[in-house]
Structure formats: C-alpha cells, structure tokens
Motif scaffolding. Structure first.
Motif, PDB file in Angstrom:
ATOM      1  N   UNK A  20      -7.859   3.793   4.714  1.00 25.93           N
ATOM      2  CA  UNK A  20      -8.400   2.860   5.766  1.00 25.93           C
ATOM      3  C   UNK A  20      -7.695   1.582   5.854  1.00 25.93           C
ATOM      4  N   UNK A  21      -7.348   1.189   4.824  1.00 22.10           N
ATOM      5  CA  UNK A  21      -6.690  -0.043   4.609  1.00 22.10           C
ATOM      6  C   UNK A  21      -5.189  -0.002   5.268  1.00 22.10           C
ATOM      7  N   UNK A  22      -4.659   1.164   4.885  1.00 21.85           N
ATOM      8  CA  UNK A  22      -3.112   1.325   5.443  1.00 21.85           C
ATOM      9  C   UNK A  22      -3.305   1.402   6.963  1.00 21.85           C
ATOM     10  N   UNK A  23      -4.297   2.165   7.583  1.00 21.00           N
ATOM     11  CA  UNK A  23      -4.429   2.568   8.822  1.00 21.00           C
ATOM     12  C   UNK A  23      -4.669   1.147   9.762  1.00 21.00           C
ATOM     13  N   UNK A  32       0.879  -1.284  -0.052  1.00 23.34           N
ATOM     14  CA  UNK A  32       0.025   0.117   0.166  1.00 23.34           C
ATOM     15  C   UNK A  32       0.702   1.272  -0.078  1.00 23.34           C
ATOM     16  N   UNK A  33       1.906   1.225   0.777  1.00 24.93           N
ATOM     17  CA  UNK A  33       2.832   2.437   0.812  1.00 24.93           C
ATOM     18  C   UNK A  33       3.460   2.590  -0.348  1.00 24.93           C
ATOM     19  N   UNK A  34       4.105   1.528  -1.021  1.00 23.27           N
ATOM     20  CA  UNK A  34       4.703   1.496  -2.269  1.00 23.27           C
ATOM     21  C   UNK A  34       3.885   2.195  -3.505  1.00 23.27           C
ATOM     22  N   UNK A  35       2.567   1.527  -3.323  1.00 21.91           N
ATOM     23  CA  UNK A  35       1.888   2.323  -4.274  1.00 21.91           C
ATOM     24  C   UNK A  35       1.407   3.692  -4.210  1.00 21.91           C
ATOM     25  N   UNK A  36       1.059   4.055  -3.047  1.00 24.45           N
ATOM     26  CA  UNK A  36       0.740   5.400  -2.668  1.00 24.45           C
ATOM     27  C   UNK A  36       1.686   6.274  -2.859  1.00 24.45           C
ATOM     28  N   UNK A  79       0.453  -2.065  -7.812  1.00 25.05           N
ATOM     29  CA  UNK A  79      -0.252  -2.203  -6.717  1.00 25.05           C
ATOM     30  C   UNK A  79      -1.757  -1.732  -6.705  1.00 25.05           C
ATOM     31  N   UNK A  80      -2.590  -2.412  -6.916  1.00 21.35           N
ATOM     32  CA  UNK A  80      -4.163  -1.890  -6.971  1.00 21.35           C
ATOM     33  C   UNK A  80      -4.463  -0.860  -5.954  1.00 21.35           C
ATOM     34  N   UNK A  81      -5.302   0.050  -6.219  1.00 17.93           N
ATOM     35  CA  UNK A  81      -5.895   1.087  -5.627  1.00 17.93           C
ATOM     36  C   UNK A  81      -6.217   0.710  -4.230  1.00 17.93           C
ATOM     37  N   UNK A  82      -7.116  -0.417  -4.415  1.00 17.05           N
ATOM     38  CA  UNK A  82      -7.867  -0.974  -3.004  1.00 17.05           C
ATOM     39  C   UNK A  82      -6.669  -1.296  -1.963  1.00 17.05           C
ATOM     40  N   UNK A  83      -5.401  -1.394  -2.293  1.00 13.72           N
ATOM     41  CA  UNK A  83      -4.273  -1.538  -1.217  1.00 13.72           C
ATOM     42  C   UNK A  83      -3.875  -0.201  -0.755  1.00 13.72           C
TER      43      UNK A  83
END
Length: 202
Positions: A45-48, A26-30, A37-41
């Motif tokens: 809220x997913x990262x938290x 999630x962090x690498x994608x963001x 990395x798909x946006x859902x990850x």
C-alpha cells in the motif's frame, strides 16, 4: 558507519522529490537489493500510494507556475517525509538514534526543498516552458541516480549530495533578483484578477 551518509542523502533527495525516495527505497528493500530499508517502506500500500503521488508530482512539476504552487504545498511535506524516512532507517539499523537521524534528514530535506523552490521561481521568470521540463526531468533522474548510488556507496553519494546542495544554495543566491521579479509578477497578476472580478461601483 554507512547510515549517517545514507540519512543525509535521503534527506537531500526527499527535499526534491519525497515520493520518489519512498518508492525507490521500498522497491530496493522489497527486491532484496538492500537490508537497510525497514519493512514499513516495503508495504504494497505504501508503494502504490508513493507511486501514484510520484506520477502526480512528475506532471505538476513540469508545468510553469503549477510547479511553484506544488512546491508551496510541499514545504511541510518534504521535510517531514525526509525526517520520517531517516528515523525509519535509523530504527532499522539501530546504529544511530532515531531522533538524531530524523533531525538530520528533516533539516537536509528542508534546505534542499528551499533550493528547489527558489530555483523554480527563477526558472518560471522565463517566458518559455521548456526550461521547466528540462529542470524537472534532471531532478527526477538526479534523485533516482543518487538514491540508487547511495544504496551501494553511501559515503560517496553523501559527498555528491552535499556538493549539489551547496551549489544549489549558491545558484539561488545568484538568481535572487529573478526570484524577486517572479513574486512581483505574481502579485501583479493577483491584483489584476481581483480588479477584473470586482463589481463596478454603483
């Protein structure tokens, strides 16, 4: 071409620490380090949630016997997480069927989870607590390192993950006697607790 190795590596890592895998991807994608990395990850809220659960695992995983209880609870969670992450990665790239990717990720996560759980049973047979901390810390850094490496060199990372999985299976087989002793001691402790809490005969 690079998706299958990435799926395999993510599955291996999910079997050890699923929350770290979700958090790292999630962090690498963001941050734009990868577009696989798909946006859902990448959702906040997913990262938290992944971050909070990662901290919980980091603590529980270093406490003798608590780590084995935690592993038991995650016998289903880790393989399912590995399958879901793999399917999401496949859906993002479109180069590998999602069902096939999920099967690879889930099966690899289950195998690495069983290796992790078996190794921890053997480690818990040691009377000192420091080995738990050392093994858990090594796992945390190992997952972080190999997932980071997989983003840039997926094939090499998959080869390393495969080697570690094979080595882990060999180690668990070698430590099988310690694992059996762990379960016997656990059963004896439960029996003593039941006897201690039982009412005396009238």
């Amino acid at each position: 071409m690079s998706l299958l190795p990435l799926v395999f590596t993510s599955g291996w890592a999910s079997g050890i620490n699923a929350y770290a895998v979700i958090l790292l991807f999630g962090v690498f994608g963001a941050t734009g380090m990868t577009d696989e990395v798909p946006e859902s990850l990448q959702r906040t809220d997913v990262l938290v949630v992944a971050g909070v659960l990662f901290v919980c695992e980091a603590v529980a995983d270093k406490i003798p016997y608590v780590d084995s209880i935690w592993d038991s609870v995650h016998t289903v969670i880790r393989p399912v997480s590995g399958a879901v992450v793999a399917a999401l990665l496949a859906g993002q790239s479109g180069s590998l069927p999602e069902i096939a990717a999920g099967a690879v990720g889930g099966a690899t996560a289950l195998m690495s989870h069983l290796v992790k759980a078996g190794t921890r049973m053997a480690v818990n047979s040691s009377p000192e607590p420091f080995s738990n901390v050392a093994v858990s810390t090594a796992e945390d850094f190992g997952v972080a390192g190999i997932i980071t490496f997989a983003i840039f060199h997926p094939l090499a990372a998959a080869i390393i993950a495969g080697g570690l999985l094979l080595a882990g299976i060999v180690i668990v087989i070698f430590l099988a006697s310690k694992i059996r002793r762990f379960w016997r001691r656990r059963a004896e402790r439960r029996a003593r607790r039941r006897m201690a809490t039982a009412w005396p005969p009238l």
